[in-house]
Every structure is written in structure tokens, then in C-alpha cells.
Design an enzyme around this catalytic site. Structure first.
Site, mmCIF file in Angstrom:
data_model
loop_
_atom_site.group_PDB
_atom_site.id
_atom_site.type_symbol
_atom_site.label_atom_id
_atom_site.label_comp_id
_atom_site.label_asym_id
_atom_site.label_seq_id
_atom_site.Cartn_x
_atom_site.Cartn_y
_atom_site.Cartn_z
ATOM 1 N N LYS A 106 0.849 -1.184 0.000
ATOM 2 C CA LYS A 106 0.000 0.000 0.000
ATOM 3 C C LYS A 106 0.888 1.238 0.000
ATOM 4 O O LYS A 106 1.799 1.361 0.822
ATOM 5 C CB LYS A 106 -0.889 -0.023 1.251
ATOM 6 C CG LYS A 106 -1.954 1.049 1.286
ATOM 7 C CD LYS A 106 -2.825 0.866 2.528
ATOM 8 C CE LYS A 106 -3.895 1.938 2.615
ATOM 9 N NZ LYS A 106 -4.715 1.788 3.848
ATOM 10 N N HIS A 108 -0.249 4.438 0.330
ATOM 11 C CA HIS A 108 -0.863 5.589 0.976
ATOM 12 C C HIS A 108 -1.308 5.163 2.374
ATOM 13 O O HIS A 108 -1.208 3.997 2.748
ATOM 14 C CB HIS A 108 -2.064 6.092 0.170
ATOM 15 C CG HIS A 108 -3.132 5.068 -0.017
ATOM 16 N ND1 HIS A 108 -3.045 4.055 -0.957
ATOM 17 C CD2 HIS A 108 -4.313 4.868 0.637
ATOM 18 C CE1 HIS A 108 -4.132 3.294 -0.891
ATOM 19 N NE2 HIS A 108 -4.913 3.755 0.072
#
Length: 223
Positions: A106, A108
Site C-alpha cells: 500500500k 498511501h
């Protein structure tokens, strides 16, 4: 073969009842024609996952009573397994932490590959998996864990040990080989020999003969 525990017998019956363990003609990911198949993707209700989690907890209590700090479930099938197992321990009054990985990092928010308990140096991580045929997912998992922290591999627990060689040249089971490769103990809730012994005459003569032939070609003894 050691005597089975009652919870192991119940687990075999449970797998058959919900259609996770089936007999017939199947092809494994490795291309082998197999007379039986274990598909944990068939678990589909909260009650079934609760039963499954208790079965894993039983196996872990027998083989790794206090030998781990965190449970890890490899994506994707390992995610519900590790959550269900942690919840089963909570039912017994034991708070057990878990984590699992994303297939893609991921970029963010909190970022990263792992979700759940942040791993720390020295953590003893116990991997919860469905079935190990060639050990591929474990070989992909271990580098992720070691990239997160200097963890210690407490072991690996799977639902069914197929007791078969990962390759034609192997002399040990895939489960034993992956344990040896990463210097960690491995265990299963049940083995295929225990499955056959427990089901007995509930298996057709044809199924028993095909399993015996498959075991003769690809199988290894327990242990």
C-alpha cells in the site's frame, strides 16, 4: 500411526460435511491427478469459520502451546484462517495477536505490506496455512516476514498434511521439506492417512484403491 484425538475426528467429519474435503478426480496446481482434494475456499459461513478456528487452535495448543508471539496468515486464504484462529483463542481466554500480508504494498495511509500486529525483532511468528503441496506460498512469505523485522519462525501449521513429495526426486513430504528449509517445526490438524483411517468404510472401495495408488506413487510416511 498414533491414536487420533476426538477433535481430529470431528474435524475430518466437518470437512466432509461442508464439502471442503471431497473424493473423485482432480488436478493439483502441480499437475498431478489426485483422487482427493482439500479446498478451504469452500468455507463460507461464520459458524464454519468458528469451527475451523477451534480446530487450528487445538492443533496449535498441542504442538506450540507457548512457543509463539504472533500468528501470521499468508494472503489470501491464510487471512480468514489466522483471524478465525485468533478468535478461537480469545474464546478460551487467551489474547493472541495476528498479522497478514497484502498482495501488493500500500502506497498511501499507513503503507506497507503487512496488516495487523507490527512485527518486532525477536518475535516468534507461527504461520497458519491451508494445505502445503509444494511450499510455494511459504517460500514467498518468509522473505516478507524477515524484511519487516528480525523475526524467528516458530513454525507452520496446516489443516491437512497430504504426506506427498513436492517433486519426483524428493524423499520427504512437502511439509517436512519446507520446515527443513526454514529450520522450523511443522504440524497439521490431520494427515491424509488419518483421514483415510477415520472414514474407513465410508469411502468407496474405488476411492480407497485410488488413494492407495496415489500414495504409492507420490506419498511418504508421516513424520
Amino acid at each position: 500411526m498414533p491414536a487420533m484425538h476426538d477433535d481430529q475426528r470431528r474435524f475430518i467429519d466437518f470437512m466432509v460435511e461442508v464439502g471442503v474435503l471431497t473424493f473423485g478426480d482432480f488436478t493439483t496446481k502441480s499437475g498431478r491427478k489426485t483422487p482427493y482434494f482439500v479446498n478451504t475456499g469452500k468455507y463460507r459461513s461464520g459458524g464454519q469459520l468458528a469451527t475451523l478456528g477451534r480446530a487450528y487452535a487445538d492443533a496449535i495448543e498441542r504442538s506450540f502451546p507457548d512457543g509463539f508471539d504472533c500468528l501470521f496468515g499468508p494472503a489470501y486464504k491464510g487471512i480468514p484462517l489466522v483471524v478465525a484462529t485468533a478468535m478461537a483463542f480469545a474464546e478460551r481466554g487467551r489474547e493472541v495477536e495476528f498479522c497478514f500480508n497484502r498482495k501488493e504494498a500500500k502506497d498511501h495511509g499507513e503503507g506497507g505490506v503487512l496488516v495487523g500486529r507490527p512485527l518486532q525483532d525477536g518475535d516468534r511468528v507461527l504461520i497458519v496455512e491451508d494445505v502445503t503441496t509444494a511450499g510455494t506460498s511459504i517460500r514467498e512469505t518468509v522473505p516478507l516476514l524477515r524484511a519487516a523485522a528480525k523475526v524467528r519462525l516458530a513454525g507452520l501449521v496446516v489443516s491437512v498434511d497430504r504426506q506427498e513429495r513436492a517433486s519426483e526426486s524428493s524423499t520427504k513430504s512437502a511439509l517436512a521439506e519446507v520446515g527443513e528449509a526454514f529450520s522450523m517445526p511443522t504440524t497439521a490438524i490431520v494427515t491424509i492417512d488419518e483421514v483415510v483411517a477415520h472414514l474407513g468404510d465410508r469411502l468407496s472401495p474405488e476411492d480407497r484403491a485410488r488413494i492407495a495408488a496415489y500414495r504409492e506413487r507420490y506419498g511418504v510416511a508421516a513424520g
